[in-house]
Scaffold this motif. Structure first.
Motif, PDB file in Angstrom:
ATOM      1  N   ALA A  60      49.017   7.266 -32.936  1.00  0.00           N
ATOM      2  CA  ALA A  60      49.767   8.402 -33.771  1.00  0.00           C
ATOM      3  C   ALA A  60      50.089   8.047 -35.046  1.00  0.00           C
ATOM      4  O   ALA A  60      49.862   8.775 -35.974  1.00  0.00           O
ATOM      5  N   TYR A  61      50.440   6.883 -35.189  1.00  0.00           N
ATOM      6  CA  TYR A  61      50.508   6.427 -36.831  1.00  0.00           C
ATOM      7  C   TYR A  61      48.954   6.625 -37.542  1.00  0.00           C
ATOM      8  O   TYR A  61      48.986   7.086 -38.771  1.00  0.00           O
ATOM      9  N   ARG A  62      48.069   5.813 -37.011  1.00  0.00           N
ATOM     10  CA  ARG A  62      46.604   6.032 -37.585  1.00  0.00           C
ATOM     11  C   ARG A  62      46.126   7.440 -38.038  1.00  0.00           C
ATOM     12  O   ARG A  62      45.691   7.596 -38.928  1.00  0.00           O
ATOM     13  N   LEU A  63      46.523   8.474 -36.898  1.00  0.00           N
ATOM     14  CA  LEU A  63      46.029   9.756 -37.162  1.00  0.00           C
ATOM     15  C   LEU A  63      46.855  10.367 -38.289  1.00  0.00           C
ATOM     16  O   LEU A  63      46.313  11.168 -39.012  1.00  0.00           O
ATOM     17  N   GLU A  64      48.182  10.166 -38.343  1.00  0.00           N
ATOM     18  CA  GLU A  64      49.150  10.599 -39.358  1.00  0.00           C
ATOM     19  C   GLU A  64      48.871  10.155 -40.713  1.00  0.00           C
ATOM     20  O   GLU A  64      49.092  10.911 -41.562  1.00  0.00           O
ATOM     21  N   PHE A  65      49.111   8.840 -40.967  1.00  0.00           N
ATOM     22  CA  PHE A  65      49.322   8.170 -42.072  1.00  0.00           C
ATOM     23  C   PHE A  65      48.308   7.437 -42.825  1.00  0.00           C
ATOM     24  O   PHE A  65      48.232   6.837 -43.873  1.00  0.00           O
ATOM     25  N   ILE A 106      49.583  13.205 -31.438  1.00  0.00           N
ATOM     26  CA  ILE A 106      48.251  12.748 -31.075  1.00  0.00           C
ATOM     27  C   ILE A 106      47.460  14.030 -31.012  1.00  0.00           C
ATOM     28  O   ILE A 106      46.427  14.256 -31.587  1.00  0.00           O
ATOM     29  N   PHE A 107      47.750  14.896 -30.084  1.00  0.00           N
ATOM     30  CA  PHE A 107      47.095  16.026 -29.713  1.00  0.00           C
ATOM     31  C   PHE A 107      46.855  17.055 -31.098  1.00  0.00           C
ATOM     32  O   PHE A 107      45.868  17.318 -31.482  1.00  0.00           O
ATOM     33  N   ALA A 108      47.933  17.184 -31.863  1.00  0.00           N
ATOM     34  CA  ALA A 108      48.034  17.839 -32.900  1.00  0.00           C
ATOM     35  C   ALA A 108      47.287  17.405 -34.120  1.00  0.00           C
ATOM     36  O   ALA A 108      46.617  18.123 -34.883  1.00  0.00           O
ATOM     37  N   ASN A 109      47.470  15.991 -34.390  1.00  0.00           N
ATOM     38  CA  ASN A 109      46.692  15.343 -35.248  1.00  0.00           C
ATOM     39  C   ASN A 109      45.489  15.348 -35.076  1.00  0.00           C
ATOM     40  O   ASN A 109      44.498  15.706 -36.016  1.00  0.00           O
ATOM     41  N   ALA A 110      44.917  15.283 -34.015  1.00  0.00           N
ATOM     42  CA  ALA A 110      43.549  15.099 -33.420  1.00  0.00           C
ATOM     43  C   ALA A 110      42.920  16.689 -33.770  1.00  0.00           C
ATOM     44  O   ALA A 110      41.788  16.684 -34.258  1.00  0.00           O
ATOM     45  N   GLY A 111      43.565  17.398 -33.261  1.00  0.00           N
ATOM     46  CA  GLY A 111      43.142  18.868 -33.740  1.00  0.00           C
ATOM     47  C   GLY A 111      42.966  19.211 -35.060  1.00  0.00           C
ATOM     48  O   GLY A 111      41.875  19.839 -35.419  1.00  0.00           O
ATOM     49  N   GLN A 112      43.754  18.590 -35.952  1.00  0.00           N
ATOM     50  CA  GLN A 112      43.694  18.823 -37.208  1.00  0.00           C
ATOM     51  C   GLN A 112      42.419  18.291 -38.013  1.00  0.00           C
ATOM     52  O   GLN A 112      41.851  18.601 -38.684  1.00  0.00           O
ATOM     53  N   VAL A 113      42.366  17.182 -37.483  1.00  0.00           N
ATOM     54  CA  VAL A 113      41.155  16.191 -38.008  1.00  0.00           C
ATOM     55  C   VAL A 113      39.910  16.691 -37.692  1.00  0.00           C
ATOM     56  O   VAL A 113      38.929  16.813 -38.569  1.00  0.00           O
ATOM     57  N   VAL A 114      39.751  16.928 -36.268  1.00  0.00           N
ATOM     58  CA  VAL A 114      38.420  17.527 -36.005  1.00  0.00           C
ATOM     59  C   VAL A 114      38.110  18.870 -36.426  1.00  0.00           C
ATOM     60  O   VAL A 114      36.888  19.215 -36.982  1.00  0.00           O
ATOM     61  N   THR A 115      39.130  19.817 -36.600  1.00  0.00           N
ATOM     62  CA  THR A 115      38.601  21.206 -37.016  1.00  0.00           C
ATOM     63  C   THR A 115      38.670  21.299 -38.443  1.00  0.00           C
ATOM     64  O   THR A 115      37.697  21.937 -39.096  1.00  0.00           O
ATOM     65  N   GLY A 116      39.521  20.840 -39.223  1.00  0.00           N
ATOM     66  CA  GLY A 116      39.864  20.721 -40.526  1.00  0.00           C
ATOM     67  C   GLY A 116      39.803  22.303 -41.070  1.00  0.00           C
ATOM     68  O   GLY A 116      39.370  22.694 -42.034  1.00  0.00           O
ATOM     69  N   ASN A 117      40.699  23.013 -40.333  1.00  0.00           N
ATOM     70  CA  ASN A 117      40.990  24.293 -40.789  1.00  0.00           C
ATOM     71  C   ASN A 117      41.716  24.436 -41.965  1.00  0.00           C
ATOM     72  O   ASN A 117      42.924  24.034 -42.148  1.00  0.00           O
ATOM     73  N   PRO A 118      41.558  25.322 -42.983  1.00  0.00           N
ATOM     74  CA  PRO A 118      42.362  25.323 -44.205  1.00  0.00           C
ATOM     75  C   PRO A 118      43.587  26.187 -43.733  1.00  0.00           C
ATOM     76  O   PRO A 118      43.739  26.901 -43.122  1.00  0.00           O
ATOM     77  N   THR A 119      44.688  25.650 -44.868  1.00  0.00           N
ATOM     78  CA  THR A 119      45.980  26.641 -44.684  1.00  0.00           C
ATOM     79  C   THR A 119      45.683  27.709 -45.492  1.00  0.00           C
ATOM     80  O   THR A 119      44.861  27.929 -46.550  1.00  0.00           O
TER      81      THR A 119
END
Length: 343
Positions: free
Chosen positions: A33-38, A142-155
């Protein structure tokens, strides 16, 4: 019985299993979780965008700390709220035990490990429920960060922090002939804004704050519903659950109102957190209850019972011997052959 001695059970594997298995798994989850977030160990996917797309052209709302629902407040609530609820409820359950239920259950025993360590049922329940909750909290992250990293959907405010040079990209502004976006930009260097802000603006789907709130609320609401025993009123537990749902819903509304996430991002976060909490409660902690006592099934040949006997009418009203002989094949008396007459 109230004054019965607690059952003791010796186990020399509970401490090694907790130290070398469960703690290691929890540490691996926290590290991931730390690796995916920070960190940038897993780079965010750079998704393209249309020129002058109004969906991503909302004004920049400022840093996350300036939000009306900042991450520090959300992390504090999802950590302290369920922990205090479970802690107080288990203490009340230990000091004020309820009446035995009609459903048979396996009574938990006090586990003795070694010569000095004793683990009472109340302590084991508390560690089990809080440990599973902590594991699920980091798993949701982890699930939320992984989804953000994979999709890269803009805000919604992506173009405000990206600040692309539309002239250099060959984008023409909207006009009456071309009211909508006319070109899809996939250039990695199209953004002239701050790289950190641009990278953060690409992490929209799913909404991590919504996922954490949904996980915490679902886990706590299921605990309240399945463990609490309230007599005399049927509206206490539903009222508590609705009171827990309100802050999570407000967090989602704030994320959308401040142009930090789309409604689809918030709904995906809610579904992610609720699904993880439901799975852990149902399949891991067994609805916060002890497993029902198992009934030993007898083999087919041991479960045979004597069949019920029915008194026969033949024994009560026996037929005459002549009828019995007629039934067995003897000729009828009236049809017997006459004796031969000697001539």
């Amino acid at each position: 019985m109230a004054g019965a001695r607690p059952q003791l059970k010796r186990s020399f594997s509970i401490i090694p299993c907790f130290v070398f298995v469960e703690s290691v798994l929890l540490g691996v989850v926290v590290l991931l979780a730390y690796r995916l977030e920070f960190t940038d160990t897993f780079p965010v996917h750079a998704q393209g965008f249309f020129c002058y797309d109004s969906t991503y052209a909302k004004p920049y709302p400022g840093p996350e700390a300036a939000s009306r629902a900042p991450p520090a407040l959300i992390y504090a609530l999802v950590t302290a709220g369920p922990t205090l609820t479970i802690l107080l409820a288990e203490l009340a359950r230990a000091f004020f035990p309820a009446a035995p239920s009609a459903i048979p259950a396996i009574p938990e025993s006090t586990i003795v490990s070694g010569a000095c360590c004793r683990f009472s049922p109340s302590l084991r329940r508390l560690v089990r429920f809080l440990g599973v909750y902590s594991f699920g909290l980091f798993t949701t992250t982890i699930f939320a960060n992984a989804g953000q990293v994979v999709t890269g959907n803009p805000t919604p405010h992506f173009l405000s922090v990206c600040r692309p040079n539309y002239t250099a990209l060959g984008c023409s502004p909207p006009s009456r002939d071309h009211p909508g976006p006319d070109r899809f930009v996939t250039d990695q260097g199209a953004c002239a804004g701050s790289p950190s802000l641009v990278a953060a603006a690409r992490r929209a789907f799913p909404c991590k704050d919504a996922a954490l709130c949904a996980y915490a609320v679902t886990y706590t609401a299921m605990y309240v519903t399945l463990v609490f025993r309230v007599k005399g009123s049927r509206l206490v537990k539903p009222s508590l659950c609705l009171a827990l749902l309100c802050p999570a819903f407000l967090v989602g509304v704030v994320r959308v109102a401040e142009y930090r996430n789309h409604w689809s991002d918030v709904l995906a976060g809610f579904l992610t957190g609720a699904a993880i909490a439901t799975f852990l409660v149902t399949c891991v902690v067994h609805n916060f209850q002890s497993r029902p006592a198992s009934v030993r099934r007898l083999p087919a040949w041991d479960d045979l019972r004597p069949a019920p006997t029915v008194d026969s009418t033949l024994e009560k009203n026996p037929r005459p011997a002549s009828r019995m002989r007629h039934r067995q094949g003897s000729p009828h008396p009236s049809r017997r052959a006459a004796p031969a007459v000697a001539t």
